[in-house]
Write an enzyme that holds these catalytic residues in place. Sequence first.
Site, PDB file in Angstrom:
ATOM      1  N   TYR A  80      41.536  51.312  16.344  1.00 40.68           N
ATOM      2  CA  TYR A  80      41.503  50.417  17.503  1.00 40.68           C
ATOM      3  C   TYR A  80      41.936  49.025  17.058  1.00 40.68           C
ATOM      4  O   TYR A  80      42.777  48.893  16.192  1.00 40.68           O
ATOM      5  CB  TYR A  80      40.129  50.443  18.180  1.00 40.68           C
ATOM      6  CG  TYR A  80      40.266  50.063  19.634  1.00 40.68           C
ATOM      7  CD1 TYR A  80      41.017  50.856  20.492  1.00 40.68           C
ATOM      8  CD2 TYR A  80      39.729  48.893  20.137  1.00 40.68           C
ATOM      9  CE1 TYR A  80      41.215  50.493  21.821  1.00 40.68           C
ATOM     10  CE2 TYR A  80      39.917  48.525  21.462  1.00 40.68           C
ATOM     11  CZ  TYR A  80      40.656  49.328  22.287  1.00 40.68           C
ATOM     12  OH  TYR A  80      40.869  48.972  23.593  1.00 40.68           O
ATOM     13  N   ARG A  95      48.267  45.718  31.211  1.00 41.15           N
ATOM     14  CA  ARG A  95      47.792  44.559  30.439  1.00 41.15           C
ATOM     15  C   ARG A  95      47.144  45.068  29.159  1.00 41.15           C
ATOM     16  O   ARG A  95      45.939  45.049  29.001  1.00 41.15           O
ATOM     17  CB  ARG A  95      46.785  43.742  31.259  1.00 41.15           C
ATOM     18  CG  ARG A  95      46.450  42.384  30.658  1.00 41.15           C
ATOM     19  CD  ARG A  95      45.213  41.788  31.307  1.00 41.15           C
ATOM     20  NE  ARG A  95      44.027  42.578  31.065  1.00 41.15           N
ATOM     21  CZ  ARG A  95      43.267  42.501  29.955  1.00 41.15           C
ATOM     22  NH1 ARG A  95      43.609  41.685  28.984  1.00 41.15           N
ATOM     23  NH2 ARG A  95      42.194  43.250  29.825  1.00 41.15           N
ATOM     24  N   LYS A 109      39.979  54.478  22.353  1.00 37.91           N
ATOM     25  CA  LYS A 109      38.642  54.304  22.930  1.00 37.91           C
ATOM     26  C   LYS A 109      37.841  55.603  22.874  1.00 37.91           C
ATOM     27  O   LYS A 109      36.643  55.610  22.565  1.00 37.91           O
ATOM     28  CB  LYS A 109      38.752  53.837  24.382  1.00 37.91           C
ATOM     29  CG  LYS A 109      39.198  52.404  24.547  1.00 37.91           C
ATOM     30  CD  LYS A 109      38.053  51.418  24.330  1.00 37.91           C
ATOM     31  CE  LYS A 109      38.487  50.000  24.624  1.00 37.91           C
ATOM     32  NZ  LYS A 109      37.397  49.033  24.526  1.00 37.91           N
ATOM     33  N   GLU A 161      40.587  50.789  31.893  1.00 39.66           N
ATOM     34  CA  GLU A 161      40.922  50.067  30.668  1.00 39.66           C
ATOM     35  C   GLU A 161      42.277  49.375  30.810  1.00 39.66           C
ATOM     36  O   GLU A 161      43.285  50.007  31.163  1.00 39.66           O
ATOM     37  CB  GLU A 161      40.962  51.046  29.492  1.00 39.66           C
ATOM     38  CG  GLU A 161      40.950  50.389  28.142  1.00 39.66           C
ATOM     39  CD  GLU A 161      39.606  49.770  27.807  1.00 39.66           C
ATOM     40  OE1 GLU A 161      39.604  48.676  27.214  1.00 39.66           O
ATOM     41  OE2 GLU A 161      38.565  50.381  28.111  1.00 39.66           O
ATOM     42  N   ASP A 162      42.301  48.076  30.557  1.00 40.35           N
ATOM     43  CA  ASP A 162      43.539  47.297  30.473  1.00 40.35           C
ATOM     44  C   ASP A 162      44.392  47.364  31.732  1.00 40.35           C
ATOM     45  O   ASP A 162      45.619  47.527  31.670  1.00 40.35           O
ATOM     46  CB  ASP A 162      44.352  47.721  29.238  1.00 40.35           C
ATOM     47  CG  ASP A 162      43.725  47.212  27.949  1.00 40.35           C
ATOM     48  OD1 ASP A 162      42.758  46.438  28.035  1.00 40.35           O
ATOM     49  OD2 ASP A 162      44.177  47.598  26.860  1.00 40.35           O
ATOM     50  N   ASP A 222      35.890  48.367  31.457  1.00 40.91           N
ATOM     51  CA  ASP A 222      35.461  47.891  30.138  1.00 40.91           C
ATOM     52  C   ASP A 222      35.871  46.441  29.901  1.00 40.91           C
ATOM     53  O   ASP A 222      35.133  45.684  29.268  1.00 40.91           O
ATOM     54  CB  ASP A 222      36.040  48.786  29.048  1.00 40.91           C
ATOM     55  CG  ASP A 222      35.461  48.475  27.684  1.00 40.91           C
ATOM     56  OD1 ASP A 222      34.228  48.330  27.586  1.00 40.91           O
ATOM     57  OD2 ASP A 222      36.233  48.372  26.718  1.00 40.91           O
ATOM     58  N   ASP A 223      37.030  46.043  30.410  1.00 42.39           N
ATOM     59  CA  ASP A 223      37.490  44.669  30.192  1.00 42.39           C
ATOM     60  C   ASP A 223      36.618  43.666  30.936  1.00 42.39           C
ATOM     61  O   ASP A 223      36.422  42.546  30.465  1.00 42.39           O
ATOM     62  CB  ASP A 223      38.943  44.521  30.659  1.00 42.39           C
ATOM     63  CG  ASP A 223      39.862  45.515  29.974  1.00 42.39           C
ATOM     64  OD1 ASP A 223      40.016  45.418  28.759  1.00 42.39           O
ATOM     65  OD2 ASP A 223      40.393  46.404  30.661  1.00 42.39           O
ATOM     66  N   ASN A 261      42.286  39.491  21.693  1.00 39.33           N
ATOM     67  CA  ASN A 261      42.892  40.442  20.768  1.00 39.33           C
ATOM     68  C   ASN A 261      44.397  40.508  21.020  1.00 39.33           C
ATOM     69  O   ASN A 261      44.853  40.191  22.113  1.00 39.33           O
ATOM     70  CB  ASN A 261      42.289  41.838  20.989  1.00 39.33           C
ATOM     71  CG  ASN A 261      40.880  41.949  20.458  1.00 39.33           C
ATOM     72  OD1 ASN A 261      40.616  41.614  19.320  1.00 39.33           O
ATOM     73  ND2 ASN A 261      39.973  42.422  21.299  1.00 39.33           N
TER      74      ASN A 261
END
Length: 617
Positions: A158, A211, A229, A300-301, A323-324, A467
């Site tokens: 990750y 993203r 993940k 996610e993203d 999660d973000d 990140n």
Amino acid sequence: MISSALRQKKQLTRVCSSLQLMNVRHQTEGTTRKIPLSYDPVVAEEHIPTEGEWAGCSRRFMDPLRIAARGRDVVTNPLYNKGTAFKNGEKDRLGLRGLLPPRILNIHVQKERFLGAIRAEESNIRKYLMLEDLHDRNETLYHRVLVDHIEEMAPLIYTPTVGQACMEFAARFRRPRGMYFCEEDRGQFAAMLHNWPYDDVRVIVVTDGSRILGLGDLGSNGMGIPIGKLSLYCAAGGIAPHRVLPVVLDVGTNNEELLNDKFYLGVPERRLEGKAYYQFVEEFMQAVKHRYPRALIQFEDFSSDKAQTLLNKYRDTHLCFNDDIQGTGSTTLAGVLGAIRAKGQDVKTLGDERIVIAGAGSAGIGVAQVLMQAMIEQGRTEEEAKSAFYIVDQHGLLGAERMDELAPEQKEFARGTDGGLSLIDVVKQIKPTILLGMTTVGGLFNEEIIKEMASNCERPIIFPLSNPTKNAECTAEQAFEWTDGKCIFASGSPFDAVTMNDGRVFHPTQCNNMYVFPGIGLGATVAGAQTVTDKMLYIAAETLANFVSDEELAQGKVFPHIEKIREVSHQVAVAVAKEALREGHATALTSKDKEDLELFVANKMYYPEYVPLVEKR
């Protein structure tokens, strides 16, 4: 804090194939086995052979796994393959004689060989590829390597390495993993899910690739994120590999470089927008609920303009979370509570802090929402809680004069005065005690900003959370140097220990979502929760914060050592399951399960070890 008795009990549940005291329920392809928690002197004194094909292996009872495969179909299936670890009797049962080298090497020797090879490689992206090759050959060994060496392997599977892996995903594509849905498939999503060969999926991580970390729109190349993940879900959270599903919703890409790349594997068209986009996602969500009604969906993203909208639409009707937004918020809350403890203050003084958040996207607003809810849980009014926040984007401090252009969730934190102030002016005027970065702008927290903050705060809390590493708002070395070692620091990407000129050594910790999302997923799914509530996120953060020892806090660490991640996930899962019970929607828990939730959850956690295989006839 966790009592010594509980720590002792947890110690008894830690397993490897030669341990004497075990509490494992091995879950593989529809089969389970239980080993009692209680002390058993017969098991404890079991003799482990040192020679022959059973060298280093336990001969305790294991429920055989019945598989519909034989011969080469066994060794080419990563869920069944043991490589050189098949015993002779197993080779005969499964038609493997002659298909493998004659010498038998157990999982310990296999792991040693793999570690030697990966440690000889200097390039992190090459190490990532070696791990993925192992993942594609032998899932049990892959997850055993992660479980036993999580501190070393997590940065490879990750952040920060996964960012480069996603950028190069198409060029390095080897073997398909997960599922892809595109506009051409519309009307068939529910039927397509039956192409996935496993019937008991519990966790789905889905992205539209819009993203990816701080790298922007990577389209279908973003598949590396769900894969990474879910590897953490298996290794850190104890979700069995056959119960996870990585998904890309390929709605196109607006990345010109990818649109012009003849090797790009996704749909080479511009992204769906508006009604067409949301209808696409709606069909996917309904298809999942039909095929896998007990599965947790982790968004996610997704881009900031879509993430909150999707979360608001589905959070009360589906078992899902973003999660973000929520994972980052819960993890950051845990870190902030730990930092407050490190200052010697009661965590219930959270509402007294002055919090500046750089970044008003889904992550920044999500963190603000979770922190605000925590303050309300601690007894503050909503208005009192909101007044603690100062959120700055590229145009300055969010203010009332920009209401027409702000998203609804941003308007909640817009200030009545001083709108448009730059970050340095906000720091000078507000004198924050907490500075959080979620901008993906590397170096944003410069020397002037950090020193200004430190001049007005005895123990500034500084969390550059962007990140990958190159996008971090500042480095650990800069934060400690510019505050003369006074700051309490955590970051989104890992940093090495910092040695000051006077010899002091500081140990930065990583504010990584892997501390919470595996436990949230495990707890919600084993309890049969119907939704992931705000209170569950608060409880998860509180549990994580309380797991940090006084010794770790004294070293400047606000998160526990990563090697404790399975213990952390277990405790977070238990807390989430208890909250689901309290809220009245823990549909999968029986009266017997409720008697000892700690044992129940521990028994549900997958542990990677080889089990006997029998051909299904």
